[in-house]
Design a protein around this motif. Structure first.
Motif, PDB file in Angstrom:
ATOM      1  N   SER A  24       0.807  -1.219   0.000  1.00 19.54           N
ATOM      2  CA  SER A  24       0.000   0.000   0.000  1.00 19.54           C
ATOM      3  C   SER A  24       0.840   1.269   0.000  1.00 19.54           C
ATOM      4  N   TRP A  56      -0.490   5.327  -4.351  1.00 22.39           N
ATOM      5  CA  TRP A  56      -0.462   4.314  -3.309  1.00 22.39           C
ATOM      6  C   TRP A  56      -1.820   4.160  -2.631  1.00 22.39           C
ATOM      7  N   SER A  57      -2.547   5.267  -2.492  1.00 26.67           N
ATOM      8  CA  SER A  57      -3.836   5.235  -1.811  1.00 26.67           C
ATOM      9  C   SER A  57      -4.983   4.832  -2.724  1.00 26.67           C
ATOM     10  N   ARG A  87      -6.691  -0.883  -7.755  1.00 27.24           N
ATOM     11  CA  ARG A  87      -5.872  -1.675  -6.831  1.00 27.24           C
ATOM     12  C   ARG A  87      -6.692  -2.127  -5.647  1.00 27.24           C
ATOM     13  N   ASN A  92      -5.588  -3.057  -1.991  1.00 26.42           N
ATOM     14  CA  ASN A  92      -4.442  -3.123  -1.083  1.00 26.42           C
ATOM     15  C   ASN A  92      -4.518  -4.312  -0.132  1.00 26.42           C
ATOM     16  N   ASN A 141      -2.981  -7.070  -2.136  1.00 25.60           N
ATOM     17  CA  ASN A 141      -1.663  -6.786  -2.738  1.00 25.60           C
ATOM     18  C   ASN A 141      -1.691  -6.937  -4.257  1.00 25.60           C
TER      19      ASN A 141
END
Length: 124
Positions: A30, A53-54, A72, A74, A77
């Motif tokens: 993340s 990333w967020s 994504r 998180n 993964n």
């Protein structure tokens, strides 16, 4: 050490769809921005899409905007690339990459880890 493994490539007719997945094996998934790049035969590797990333920001190459969606999860993964309305010119090896950048990096040199790639072939 971060390992990235792509899956989901294949052969599809023009106008069809594919979803690529990229599994990140390291810790702190993340904290990485994630990107997709592609390389067609005889051409340089080019940026396709990236996600912060967020997950709060995304950025796309003009050639795929409106057709491809990066996302994504998180908790798993994993980063995804949903590809719709595929065209023959989308044919390439698609690479997943991870970056420590805090934004939405689009340059190859901004990425720290790379997967081995997955082939996408779009027939006309």
């Amino acid at each position: 050490q971060v390992q990235l493994v792509e899956s989901g490539g294949g052969l599809v007719q023009a106008g069809g769809s594919l979803r690529l997945s990229c599994a990140h094996s390291g810790r702190r998934f993340s904290s990485y921005a994630m990107g997709w790049f592609r390389q067609a035969p005889g051409k340089e590797r080019e940026f396709v899409a990236c996600i912060k990333w967020s997950g709060g920001s995304t950025y796309y190459a003009d050639s795929v905007k409106g057709r491809f969606t990066i996302s994504r999860h998180n908790g798993k993964n994993t980063v995804y690339l949903q590809m719709n309305r595929l065209k023959p010119e989308d044919t390439a090896v698609y690479y997943c990459a991870a970056s420590r950048d805090s934004g939405v990096p689009s340059m190859i040199l901004e990425y720290d880890y790379w997967g081995q790639g997955t082939q996408v072939t779009v027939s006309s």
